[in-house]
Write a protein that holds these residues in place. Sequence first.
Motif, PDB file in Angstrom:
ATOM      1  N   LYS A 118      -5.353  11.141  -4.519  1.00  0.00           N
ATOM      2  CA  LYS A 118      -4.910  10.399  -3.354  1.00  0.00           C
ATOM      3  C   LYS A 118      -3.405  10.309  -3.333  1.00  0.00           C
ATOM      4  N   ARG A 119      -2.857  10.168  -2.136  1.00  0.00           N
ATOM      5  CA  ARG A 119      -1.428  10.091  -1.997  1.00  0.00           C
ATOM      6  C   ARG A 119      -1.033   8.753  -1.404  1.00  0.00           C
ATOM      7  N   GLY A 120       0.197   8.309  -1.657  1.00  0.00           N
ATOM      8  CA  GLY A 120       0.673   7.062  -1.108  1.00  0.00           C
ATOM      9  C   GLY A 120       0.336   5.876  -1.991  1.00  0.00           C
ATOM     10  N   LEU A 121       0.310   4.707  -1.351  1.00  0.00           N
ATOM     11  CA  LEU A 121       0.138   3.453  -2.075  1.00  0.00           C
ATOM     12  C   LEU A 121      -1.323   3.060  -2.229  1.00  0.00           C
ATOM     13  N   GLY A 122      -2.240   3.908  -1.805  1.00  0.00           N
ATOM     14  CA  GLY A 122      -3.643   3.526  -1.797  1.00  0.00           C
ATOM     15  C   GLY A 122      -4.352   3.615  -3.122  1.00  0.00           C
ATOM     16  N   THR A 123      -3.711   4.134  -4.169  1.00  0.00           N
ATOM     17  CA  THR A 123      -4.392   4.272  -5.455  1.00  0.00           C
ATOM     18  C   THR A 123      -4.138   3.068  -6.349  1.00  0.00           C
ATOM     19  N   PRO A 124      -5.144   2.627  -7.094  1.00  0.00           N
ATOM     20  CA  PRO A 124      -4.946   1.485  -8.008  1.00  0.00           C
ATOM     21  C   PRO A 124      -3.875   1.751  -9.052  1.00  0.00           C
ATOM     22  N   LEU A 125      -3.735   3.018  -9.492  1.00  0.00           N
ATOM     23  CA  LEU A 125      -2.735   3.330 -10.516  1.00  0.00           C
ATOM     24  C   LEU A 125      -1.336   3.022 -10.017  1.00  0.00           C
ATOM     25  N   ARG A 131       3.279  -3.389  -9.711  1.00  0.00           N
ATOM     26  CA  ARG A 131       3.176  -4.744 -10.271  1.00  0.00           C
ATOM     27  C   ARG A 131       3.872  -4.821 -11.628  1.00  0.00           C
ATOM     28  N   ASN A 132       3.680  -3.824 -12.447  1.00  0.00           N
ATOM     29  CA  ASN A 132       4.332  -3.810 -13.756  1.00  0.00           C
ATOM     30  C   ASN A 132       5.842  -3.710 -13.612  1.00  0.00           C
ATOM     31  N   PHE A 133       6.304  -2.927 -12.666  1.00  0.00           N
ATOM     32  CA  PHE A 133       7.743  -2.788 -12.421  1.00  0.00           C
ATOM     33  C   PHE A 133       8.367  -4.121 -12.014  1.00  0.00           C
ATOM     34  N   VAL A 134       7.698  -4.823 -11.102  1.00  0.00           N
ATOM     35  CA  VAL A 134       8.212  -6.118 -10.631  1.00  0.00           C
ATOM     36  C   VAL A 134       8.253  -7.123 -11.773  1.00  0.00           C
ATOM     37  N   ARG A 135       7.196  -7.145 -12.570  1.00  0.00           N
ATOM     38  CA  ARG A 135       7.135  -8.106 -13.679  1.00  0.00           C
ATOM     39  C   ARG A 135       8.168  -7.776 -14.758  1.00  0.00           C
ATOM     40  N   THR A 136       8.303  -6.504 -15.096  1.00  0.00           N
ATOM     41  CA  THR A 136       9.208  -6.108 -16.167  1.00  0.00           C
ATOM     42  C   THR A 136      10.661  -6.358 -15.810  1.00  0.00           C
ATOM     43  N   ASN A 137      11.034  -6.097 -14.558  1.00  0.00           N
ATOM     44  CA  ASN A 137      12.433  -6.215 -14.143  1.00  0.00           C
ATOM     45  C   ASN A 137      12.751  -7.536 -13.463  1.00  0.00           C
ATOM     46  N   ASN A 138      11.772  -8.450 -13.420  1.00  0.00           N
ATOM     47  CA  ASN A 138      12.006  -9.786 -12.848  1.00  0.00           C
ATOM     48  C   ASN A 138      12.516  -9.679 -11.412  1.00  0.00           C
ATOM     49  N   ILE A 139      11.814  -8.904 -10.587  1.00  0.00           N
ATOM     50  CA  ILE A 139      12.215  -8.623  -9.218  1.00  0.00           C
ATOM     51  C   ILE A 139      11.723  -9.724  -8.285  1.00  0.00           C
ATOM     52  N   CYS A 140      12.561 -10.114  -7.327  1.00  0.00           N
ATOM     53  CA  CYS A 140      12.120 -11.089  -6.329  1.00  0.00           C
ATOM     54  C   CYS A 140      12.143 -10.502  -4.923  1.00  0.00           C
TER      55      CYS A 140
END
Length: 434
Positions: A118-125, A131-140
């Motif tokens: 699948k292409r785009g944002l539709g895959t769980p991976l 989500r991991n990127f936001v949590r790791t880099n403390n993104i708001c």
Amino acid sequence: MVLVEPVPKVIDPLKIRIDDNPQAGIIGAPGDAMVDLASPLNVEVPDEISSSGSESDSPEVVASSIPVDPDPPHLPPEPTLAALVRQKGNLRPASADVRFPLNSKLMPPSAKKRGGKKRGLGTPLKQAEIRNFVRTNNICCIGILETKISPNVFHAVSATLLPGWNWCFNYVHSARGRVWVGWNPTYALFVMSDCSSQAIHGHLRSITNGTSFYLSVVYAEHSFILRRPLWAELNHYSLLYPNEPWIVAGDFNAIRYASDRADRSNYWIPAFEDFGNCLIQAGLDDLRFVGNRFTWVASSGPNRKQRKIDRVVVNSAWNSTFSYSEASFLAPGVSDHSPMVVRILPTPNNRKPFKFFNFWMAHPTFFELVAQIWDSSFVGSPMYTLCCKLRALKYRLKGLNRTAYSDISTRTEEARSLLLIAQNAIQLDPLNRL
């Protein structure tokens, strides 16, 4: 979903229409499929339409450490409040007809070529990666490019992608959802002022410290002519924010200098100048950055192409206000684009180091003050006792300096004024001996 039209009495081809099927990875306008019941059929899949060599199927992220929430005309309103993520891919043409046997599994042409991926944002991976990127880099606040999410599933995907976040988008100008901007309402607030098919513009404010600035998230088209409206758009907004901090981040799909590519090609045509001329006219320049020099990679081995087409540019007001900000271009991970993270760093502590002035010893109470501190008792090792006495002495000497020698420039001017008054008085009354 499969819709079957009524079958006539005579055995004729049966029309089956394939609607958008996110689970099968089909994003975009539906196509018609013809099934002949009288004879076996083979699958005929049209070649997918490729728009650029920079197309990818994985996230590219530009993050900001700070965060519109308009009610779209065609979506039900949903209450929702420095990174750009890229989800790019190719769309199947709306008019394409696909022939397939009745027991075949539905999937887009791009999935056929990519082994069903699948292409785009539709895959769980990829959602987990974000989500991991936001949590790791403390993104708001985060920008996502080329999501490949249709409007009818936007709320479902965005709600599970980052729960509790607010989102705005440009579906009004692009049915493919080319640009999303999301923010965590606990820490930031983003107010969208305008959007187009290639950008979202708005104002971002930090709730925690009050920092605010104007933000534009960009995903440029893949041809010189289609990018020119974006260049005009940036020039227009540069006139609206002449004295306000303004940052523009995203995928410009263009290089500014010949050194922005690393491969065997060395040609340069006049159309390449459009991007650089736009930045000059808009008063924008690259924010200081660390990390990857080239932000997009394609192919491998001797045919590998590397480009710097993702940038973070700012105006002069930004540099004056946030002089300690920087952009980080991180490793691509599952994408072929480097995620971009913008951080506004705290201003360094400018406390002056302690200095001993020799003129302090001329003060009448200096030696008495030192004796008092040195005769004090502290419990601990000899080294600890010495450090405590020096720390206490430093505090007392600073007090002496404030009392006897503070504002020395003003005292000097006052003394000079008194001297001039006395000298003028002598000139006016030379016989006065007082």
